[in-house]
Design a protein around this motif. Sequence first.
Motif, PDB file in Angstrom:
ATOM      1  N   GLU A  10      34.002  55.425  61.376  1.00 39.96           N
ATOM      2  CA  GLU A  10      34.698  55.553  62.655  1.00 39.96           C
ATOM      3  C   GLU A  10      33.728  55.501  63.951  1.00 39.96           C
ATOM      4  OE1 GLU A  10      37.634  56.958  63.206  1.00 39.96           O
ATOM      5  OE2 GLU A  10      38.186  56.756  61.222  1.00 39.96           O
ATOM      6  N   ILE A  11      34.470  54.896  65.002  1.00 41.84           N
ATOM      7  CA  ILE A  11      33.722  54.747  66.110  1.00 41.84           C
ATOM      8  C   ILE A  11      33.575  56.214  66.967  1.00 41.84           C
ATOM      9  CG2 ILE A  11      33.568  53.779  68.388  1.00 41.84           C
ATOM     10  CD1 ILE A  11      35.340  51.381  67.052  1.00 41.84           C
ATOM     11  N   PHE A  32      28.532  54.936  71.939  1.00 41.75           N
ATOM     12  CA  PHE A  32      28.308  54.818  73.556  1.00 41.75           C
ATOM     13  C   PHE A  32      27.257  55.471  73.905  1.00 41.75           C
ATOM     14  CE2 PHE A  32      32.878  53.538  72.387  1.00 41.75           C
ATOM     15  CZ  PHE A  32      32.968  52.470  73.227  1.00 41.75           C
ATOM     16  N   VAL A  33      26.921  56.529  73.744  1.00 41.30           N
ATOM     17  CA  VAL A  33      25.690  57.290  74.137  1.00 41.30           C
ATOM     18  C   VAL A  33      24.433  56.619  73.970  1.00 41.30           C
ATOM     19  CG1 VAL A  33      24.353  59.137  74.238  1.00 41.30           C
ATOM     20  CG2 VAL A  33      26.878  59.453  74.404  1.00 41.30           C
ATOM     21  N   TYR A  34      24.174  56.034  72.428  1.00 41.93           N
ATOM     22  CA  TYR A  34      23.291  55.552  72.113  1.00 41.93           C
ATOM     23  C   TYR A  34      23.000  53.885  72.678  1.00 41.93           C
ATOM     24  CZ  TYR A  34      20.481  52.197  69.014  1.00 41.93           C
ATOM     25  OH  TYR A  34      19.817  51.308  68.603  1.00 41.93           O
ATOM     26  N   SER A  35      24.324  53.328  72.990  1.00 44.90           N
ATOM     27  CA  SER A  35      24.295  51.819  73.130  1.00 44.90           C
ATOM     28  C   SER A  35      24.226  51.836  74.759  1.00 44.90           C
ATOM     29  CB  SER A  35      25.768  51.225  72.915  1.00 44.90           C
ATOM     30  OG  SER A  35      26.140  51.165  71.592  1.00 44.90           O
ATOM     31  N   ARG A  88      25.894  49.675  66.614  1.00 45.87           N
ATOM     32  CA  ARG A  88      25.371  50.730  65.691  1.00 45.87           C
ATOM     33  C   ARG A  88      24.261  51.131  65.591  1.00 45.87           C
ATOM     34  NH1 ARG A  88      29.361  51.251  61.391  1.00 45.87           N
ATOM     35  NH2 ARG A  88      27.438  51.785  60.097  1.00 45.87           N
ATOM     36  N   LYS A  89      23.609  52.503  65.812  1.00 42.18           N
ATOM     37  CA  LYS A  89      22.350  52.749  65.824  1.00 42.18           C
ATOM     38  C   LYS A  89      21.745  52.666  64.354  1.00 42.18           C
ATOM     39  CE  LYS A  89      19.151  56.909  66.543  1.00 42.18           C
ATOM     40  NZ  LYS A  89      19.053  58.057  66.830  1.00 42.18           N
ATOM     41  N   ASP A  90      22.344  52.838  63.331  1.00 45.34           N
ATOM     42  CA  ASP A  90      21.765  52.855  62.001  1.00 45.34           C
ATOM     43  C   ASP A  90      21.578  51.270  61.474  1.00 45.34           C
ATOM     44  OD1 ASP A  90      24.816  52.917  61.984  1.00 45.34           O
ATOM     45  OD2 ASP A  90      24.598  52.765  59.755  1.00 45.34           O
ATOM     46  N   ILE A  91      22.559  50.539  61.884  1.00 45.61           N
ATOM     47  CA  ILE A  91      22.535  49.153  61.616  1.00 45.61           C
ATOM     48  C   ILE A  91      21.246  48.461  62.524  1.00 45.61           C
ATOM     49  CG2 ILE A  91      23.546  46.955  61.917  1.00 45.61           C
ATOM     50  CD1 ILE A  91      24.779  48.675  59.790  1.00 45.61           C
ATOM     51  N   ILE A  92      21.045  48.899  63.749  1.00 47.81           N
ATOM     52  CA  ILE A  92      20.014  48.279  64.519  1.00 47.81           C
ATOM     53  C   ILE A  92      18.559  48.598  64.131  1.00 47.81           C
ATOM     54  CG2 ILE A  92      19.021  48.075  66.756  1.00 47.81           C
ATOM     55  CD1 ILE A  92      22.063  47.962  67.708  1.00 47.81           C
ATOM     56  N   GLU A  93      18.678  49.788  63.872  1.00 50.72           N
ATOM     57  CA  GLU A  93      17.365  50.614  63.483  1.00 50.72           C
ATOM     58  C   GLU A  93      16.755  50.104  62.124  1.00 50.72           C
ATOM     59  OE1 GLU A  93      17.391  54.732  63.996  1.00 50.72           O
ATOM     60  OE2 GLU A  93      17.135  54.445  66.100  1.00 50.72           O
ATOM     61  N   ALA A  94      17.710  49.500  61.294  1.00 46.00           N
ATOM     62  CA  ALA A  94      17.338  49.142  59.666  1.00 46.00           C
ATOM     63  C   ALA A  94      17.204  47.776  59.716  1.00 46.00           C
ATOM     64  CB  ALA A  94      18.530  49.726  58.747  1.00 46.00           C
ATOM     65  N   ASN A  95      17.496  46.940  60.737  1.00 48.74           N
ATOM     66  CA  ASN A  95      17.565  45.469  60.729  1.00 48.74           C
ATOM     67  C   ASN A  95      17.159  44.974  62.004  1.00 48.74           C
ATOM     68  OD1 ASN A  95      18.917  44.906  57.975  1.00 48.74           O
ATOM     69  ND2 ASN A  95      20.176  46.564  58.984  1.00 48.74           N
ATOM     70  N   LYS A  96      16.106  44.410  62.166  1.00 47.55           N
ATOM     71  CA  LYS A  96      15.749  43.723  63.380  1.00 47.55           C
ATOM     72  C   LYS A  96      16.389  42.674  63.943  1.00 47.55           C
ATOM     73  CE  LYS A  96      10.920  45.536  63.433  1.00 47.55           C
ATOM     74  NZ  LYS A  96       9.287  45.147  63.595  1.00 47.55           N
ATOM     75  N   VAL A 123      27.798  44.600  62.004  1.00 50.42           N
ATOM     76  CA  VAL A 123      28.845  45.493  62.025  1.00 50.42           C
ATOM     77  C   VAL A 123      29.451  45.390  63.423  1.00 50.42           C
ATOM     78  CG1 VAL A 123      29.647  47.598  61.578  1.00 50.42           C
ATOM     79  CG2 VAL A 123      27.891  46.546  60.228  1.00 50.42           C
ATOM     80  N   SER A 124      30.706  44.954  63.769  1.00 46.78           N
ATOM     81  CA  SER A 124      31.217  45.021  64.951  1.00 46.78           C
ATOM     82  C   SER A 124      32.603  45.700  65.019  1.00 46.78           C
ATOM     83  CB  SER A 124      31.657  43.543  65.215  1.00 46.78           C
ATOM     84  OG  SER A 124      32.648  42.967  64.529  1.00 46.78           O
ATOM     85  N   ASN A 125      33.124  45.816  66.193  1.00 45.54           N
ATOM     86  CA  ASN A 125      34.258  46.714  66.370  1.00 45.54           C
ATOM     87  C   ASN A 125      35.253  45.849  66.966  1.00 45.54           C
ATOM     88  OD1 ASN A 125      33.182  46.708  68.897  1.00 45.54           O
ATOM     89  ND2 ASN A 125      34.066  48.777  69.619  1.00 45.54           N
ATOM     90  N   GLY A 126      35.080  44.649  67.256  1.00 48.55           N
ATOM     91  CA  GLY A 126      36.230  43.917  67.907  1.00 48.55           C
ATOM     92  C   GLY A 126      37.462  43.318  67.207  1.00 48.55           C
TER      93      GLY A 126
END
Length: 552
Positions: free
Chosen positions: A125-126, A131-134, A196-204, A214-217
Motif C-alpha cells: 500500500e502507498i 511522501f513524507v520520506y520522499s 520507497r524508503k526500504d527499497i532505497i536504503e537496501a539498494n544503492k 518499485v514504482s507506483n505509476g
Amino acid sequence: MKAKSKLLIGLLSLSMIFSACGNNDKADNGNGNNQEVVNEEEGKKDGVLDINIASEPDSIDPALNTSVDGAIMISHLFESLIRWDDDGEGNAVLKPGIAESWEVSDDGLTWTFKLRDAKWSDGKEITADDFVYSWNRLVDPATGADYEYMLDMVKGYDEKKLDISAPDPKTFVVNLNVKCPYFEEICAFPAVMPVRKDIIEANKTWTNSPETLVSNGAYKLEKWDHNSTLSMVKNPEYYDQDSVKAEKLAFHLQDDQNAIYASYRSGDLDFINSVPQEEIQKLLDTKELKIKPYVGTYFVCFNTEKEPFNDPKVRKAFSLAIDRNFIVNQVTGQGQEPATAYVPSGVYDAKGAEGDDFRTVGGDYYSINDEDYEKNIEEAKKLMEEAGYKDGEGFPQIDYLYNTDENHKAIAEALQNMWQENLGVQVSLQNQDWNVFLKERKEGNYNIARHGWIADYNDPMSFIDMWLTGGGNNDAQYKNPEFDKFVKAAKATSDPDERMENMHKAEDILIGEDNVVAPLYFYNNSYMMKPNIKGLYYTPLGYFFYKGAEGF
C-alpha cells in the motif's frame, strides 16, 4: 528542466509530429522480434510502442533527474499527488493523482491531501509516510538533488527538515511559508514523486533493475539495456487500469539522428522527436513534421568564474555578436522565435492567463531587428576593446562545449563563425556524450556551453531561481547578492504584482547588466508519429504521455 540532445528535446518552443514510411519487408523492432511493417505509412502492430526521445537518461530516480527525457520516462513509472492527464483533446491538464482530493486553508498555507487506495508495483500500500520520506529525501543535502530547491516554499526548507506530516496513512499535510500560486504544478513535478524508503536504503542502484525499481505509476520497469533500450510494461497494481491502453513501451536510447530517422522510416520506431537537419524543411512542407507549444529557451551559458568570461563586458559582446535571425531561419529552420530575453514567451505575469505574459511586460534586452544587427556588432566591438581585447587581440583560445547532436553542432558552427568574424576571436568546438556533458558543465569545466531550460511550471520563477548563488542548476557558477535579493523577495511575498516586479528586476540584473547567458531562441517541440497511433497527450512543459496510446 534541462532539455537534451533534441536541441533541448526538440530544439524549439513547440512540438512536432511527423509520420514516416516503412516497407513491406520484415523489420527488427529493437526487441528481438521480427514484425511485419503494415505499409509505407503505418507502423508495425506488435503491441509495443517503440519510442525515441533521447539517449541514455542521466537518472530515472525522481529526485536526481534533471532532464526532460528522464522526466518523461519517470512520469510513466511514478505518479505524484497530482498528475498530468488527458483533457480528451490531446492536451495535458492537472487532475487528482495519488491524492484523490485536497483542501487548502483560507490563507493558502496549509494543504491537506487525502490519498486514494493505491499500491506500489510490488503490491504494498502507498501511504502518506511515503511522501513524507520522499519530500524530505529531496531536500536532504546527502541526496545531492539539483532540484532540492523545488520545495523551498515549504516550511522547514531552510533547516532541511520540512514541515510535512502524515497524521494517518491516508492523509498528507504540507505547511507553506508563503502562498504559492504554482504549488499544484509542484505537486505534479517528477522530483516530488514518491519513492520507497526500504527499497532505497537496501539498494544503492535501485533504479537499474526491475527487481528493485518499485514504482507506483502506470508502468513498471521490465528491462533496461543501458545505451540501448529501456522497456516498461503495464503495472498490474496501478489503480487506474482503464486509462492505460498501451501494454508496453520501449524507449530506444540513442542520439544518432540519421540512425533514428532510418529506424523510423523502416518501421522500427513509432515515435521520434529528432530528425536530421537536412530533412527538416521537406518534412515541414509535407506536414509530416508538426509543431506544438514548448515553454523554454535555448541559450549559451558562460562560466562567470573563468577568464575571460568573468567580465560582463565580454559576455555582453559575445551575446550581441550573435545573429539570432540567421540561426532560426538558416540553421534550425523550424519556426523558433528569436530570443530577446531569457524568460520565454508564454509564461504568466501577474494577471496570469488573462493578461500579458512576462515577456511582453518585461520587454526586450537587445534588438533582433535585422537593421540593428550592425549596431549590435559595433557595440560588441567597443565592449571587447574596453575589456582589453580590441579586434580580438590577446583573447585566449576558448572552447564551446555542446552535447553530441547534429542540430547542436550546426548551431555551434554558426556561433563559431559569428564570433570569429565579428569579434576576431578563435573558438574551438568540443562535443561530449550527454551524461559526460552534464557533469562537465555542472562542475564548471568549460568556457562557453550550450544550454537550455524548459519551464518546470508556468511561472517565471522556474527560469529565474536556478541562478541563485549555490543553486544546484546554476551551471554558470553565477554569484550576485543583488540578484539573490530580488529572487528571495519574490519568493517571500504572496502579492502577485510584488512577485512579478521583483522577478523583472532579477531578470534586469541577470540579462540587462550581467549577461550571464546569451539567449538564442524560444523553443518549440517536434516529433513524428506513425499515423495509426492515437491517444497521446502533451503539455507545453515538454512531456509526452504515452499511456493512452492505441493502434500499434
